[in-house]
Design an enzyme around this catalytic site. Structure first.
Site, short mmCIF file in Angstrom:
data_model
loop_
_atom_site.label_atom_id
_atom_site.label_comp_id
_atom_site.label_asym_id
_atom_site.label_seq_id
_atom_site.Cartn_x
_atom_site.Cartn_y
_atom_site.Cartn_z
N GLY A 279 37.37 -27.73 -17.65
CA GLY A 279 36.20 -26.83 -18.10
C GLY A 279 36.69 -25.52 -18.38
O GLY A 279 36.46 -25.09 -19.66
N CYS A 348 18.50 -5.48 -6.87
CA CYS A 348 18.60 -4.85 -5.57
C CYS A 348 19.24 -5.40 -4.75
O CYS A 348 18.87 -6.10 -3.60
CB CYS A 348 16.98 -4.76 -5.07
SG CYS A 348 16.10 -3.90 -6.52
N TYR A 377 31.19 -20.89 -16.10
CA TYR A 377 30.57 -20.72 -14.85
C TYR A 377 29.87 -19.30 -14.80
O TYR A 377 29.84 -18.61 -13.76
CB TYR A 377 31.73 -20.75 -13.72
CG TYR A 377 32.27 -21.83 -13.70
CD1 TYR A 377 31.70 -23.23 -13.39
CD2 TYR A 377 33.66 -22.09 -14.09
CE1 TYR A 377 32.53 -24.62 -13.34
CE2 TYR A 377 34.38 -23.46 -14.06
CZ TYR A 377 33.74 -24.55 -13.81
OH TYR A 377 34.35 -25.71 -13.78
N1 LLP Z 1 36.54 -31.89 -12.38
C1 LLP Z 1 35.87 -31.83 -11.17
C2 LLP Z 1 35.87 -32.83 -10.41
C3 LLP Z 1 35.56 -30.66 -10.78
O1 LLP Z 1 34.83 -30.62 -9.46
C4 LLP Z 1 35.55 -29.40 -11.80
C5 LLP Z 1 35.16 -27.83 -11.40
C6 LLP Z 1 36.43 -29.58 -12.85
C7 LLP Z 1 36.59 -31.07 -13.20
C8 LLP Z 1 36.65 -28.45 -13.94
O2 LLP Z 1 37.41 -27.43 -13.36
P1 LLP Z 1 37.72 -26.39 -14.40
O3 LLP Z 1 38.96 -26.90 -15.35
O4 LLP Z 1 36.74 -25.71 -14.93
O5 LLP Z 1 38.64 -25.35 -13.19
N2 LLP Z 1 32.06 -21.89 -10.05
C9 LLP Z 1 33.49 -21.60 -9.90
C10 LLP Z 1 34.45 -22.96 -10.34
C11 LLP Z 1 34.01 -24.18 -9.79
C12 LLP Z 1 34.65 -25.37 -10.21
C13 LLP Z 1 34.05 -26.98 -9.44
N3 LLP Z 1 34.48 -27.80 -10.15
C14 LLP Z 1 33.98 -20.58 -10.82
O6 LLP Z 1 33.14 -19.83 -11.18
O7 LLP Z 1 35.35 -20.17 -10.76
#
Ligand code: LLP
Length: 421
Positions: A279, A348, A377
């Site tokens: 992602g 706030c 995100y």
């Molecule tokens: N696959 C699964 C099963 C996941 O849970 C996630 C992310 C991804 C793939 C993608 O991961 P990435 O390549 O984006 O690291 N809100 C948080 C990140 C939460 C990630 C949740 N799962 C932030 O802003 O850092």
């Protein structure tokens, strides 16, 4: 090449377009600004890394669910990783090939699993009750479901606890001591289930590829065990999680190629197809969150730059203490003093900050200020807290033109929730 740069004229550019010029052209602030070409470059980096492997790039829609971006990623050949019924619907709407879609999650609803079964997307099994629901969904849809077992390998991703998922006490996946139970359950339902692979996802913002290697070694071992029982499984899904250079220090961080190279031999040794679920590493660095400075103030020993954006549009600093690089979009006024500032929004809450202790030239009111690496995100986690409606999104097209790719939310949109009540 990276899309955002500041050449010697001191202005920030997105590709060949001055961010300042975009600010003057668009009617609302703050806004998100992407480079379409950078999205392409990021996908190409993965594709080049994957040459010689049978693979699927499953883009994790949760990182950014802009429909125009999804259509672009689909056009580049990506599949999609989904964690809710609506993400599944959106992926289908954006035209993703269902056989390149993987439905993940620890709380998938029966009705959404029925849709997944009807459409033929892969489904990851997360728990006993989840398997139960998948079997029910298969019966209701009258379709056999291709499933992967999400194994929790208990590998520490060495990241903020909120984004770690593959530790043994996390809420995700199946621990190895239960593996046999799941294999027996799948065997007992040959009309409903076809076991096609094994999945793991360790966490997010991972900056050491050895961590992926450790997990892949364990996963391949589980795949051997599963195959010994007569299952012809072909897929290893190593999840997402590759981190990016949020600090802009020029530190050498692992690339998609480093990630793939670390698991390549293992994957080939078992003739597996590789699924990855990036992602952040596909979308984060393609975007800046563009703001204007509302004013500058000092309280006690603290200097503040107050901008129009806030934790409502970009919550990562408040929620995870995340660092996202901040800079001004134009050269500072001639005598501007460089000082240490907290960059804060108008919401706030004292949690409303975009950056702490940043060395910046004192900006004029109305100056442009960007928060970098805002493609993942940020918009997808935005809220309307304080009725700060969600901002519009734009991208710079390949030909350098600016295109709106999402309308900003309006006050009228808010009133619509109460119509007819
Ligand atoms: N696959 C699964 C099963 C996941 O849970 C996630 C992310 C991804 C793939 C993608 O991961 P990435 O390549 O984006 O690291 N809100 C948080 C990140 C939460 C990630 C949740 N799962 C932030 O802003 O850092």
């Amino acid at each position: 090449k990276h899309c955002f740069s500041k050449p010697s004229d001191g202005f920030l550019y997105c590709e060949d377009v001055k961010v300042q010029d975009v600010m003057e052209a668009v009617e609302r602030r703050p806004f998100y600004l992407y480079s379409k070409r950078q999205i392409t470059r990021n996908v190409e980096a993965y594709k080049e890394a994957l040459v010689g492997l049978d693979s699927v790039i499953g883009y994790a829609i949760k990182a950014n669910n802009n429909l125009k971006i999804l259509e672009h990623l689909r056009g580049l050949g990506c599949g999609a990783v989904l964690v809710s019924g609506n993400e599944l619907r959106l992926a289908l709407h954006a035209g993703f090939d269902p056989t390149k879609c993987i439905f993940n999650g620890n709380g998938k609803l029966l009705e959404d699993l029925v849709l997944a079964a009807q459409e033929g997307v892969f489904v990851n099994v997360d728990s006993e009750f989840d398997l139960d629901n998948i079997i029910k969904a298969a019966k209701l849809a009258g379709k056999k479901v291709n499933v992967l077992l999400r194994i929790n390998p208990d590998v520490d991703p060495q990241v903020h606890p909120y984004v770690a998922t593959g530790n043994k006490n996390s809420k995700f996946g199946i621990r190895n001591e239960k593996l046999q139970w799941f294999l027996d359950a799948v065997k007992a339902h040959p009309d409903e289930l076809k076991l096609v692979g094994a999945h793991c996802h360790l966490g997010s913002t991972i900056t050491k590829v050895d961590i992926f290697k450790d997990a892949a070694v364990l996963m391949v071992n589980y795949i051997d065990i599963i195959r010994e029982q007569g299952f012809e499984i072909g897929y290893l899904n190593i999840g997402g999680g590759l981190g990016i250079d949020y600090y802009h220090t020029g530190a050498i961080l692992p690339t998609p190629r480093d990630l793939i190279d670390t698991v390549r031999e293992l994957v080939l040794s078992r003739s597996l197809k590789l699924i990855i679920e990036p992602g952040r590493s596909l979308i984060a660095n393609t975007c800046c969150f563009v703001n204007r400075v509302t004013g500058v103030k000092t309280n006690g020993t603290k200097n503040f730059i107050v901008i129009d954006g806030s934790m409502a549009e970009l919550i990562r600093p408040s929620l995870y203490g995340a660092y996202q690089h901040i800079e001004l979009t134009s050269p500072p006024p001639p005598a501007a003093e460089v000082t240490t500032f907290d960059v804060v929004g108008p919401v706030c809450e004292s949690a409303d900050f975009l950056g702490k202790d940043r060395e910046l030239a004192t900006p004029d009111q109305g100056a442009g200020l960007v928060v970098h690496d805002a493609g993942a995100y940020c918009m997808s986690m935005a809220s309307t807290y304080n009725l700060k409606m969600r901002p519009p999104e734009y991208w710079v097209e390949e030909d350098g033109s600016i295109k709106k790719i999402r309308h900003g939310e309006t006050f009228e949109d808010h009133l619509r929730f109460f119509e007819g009540l």
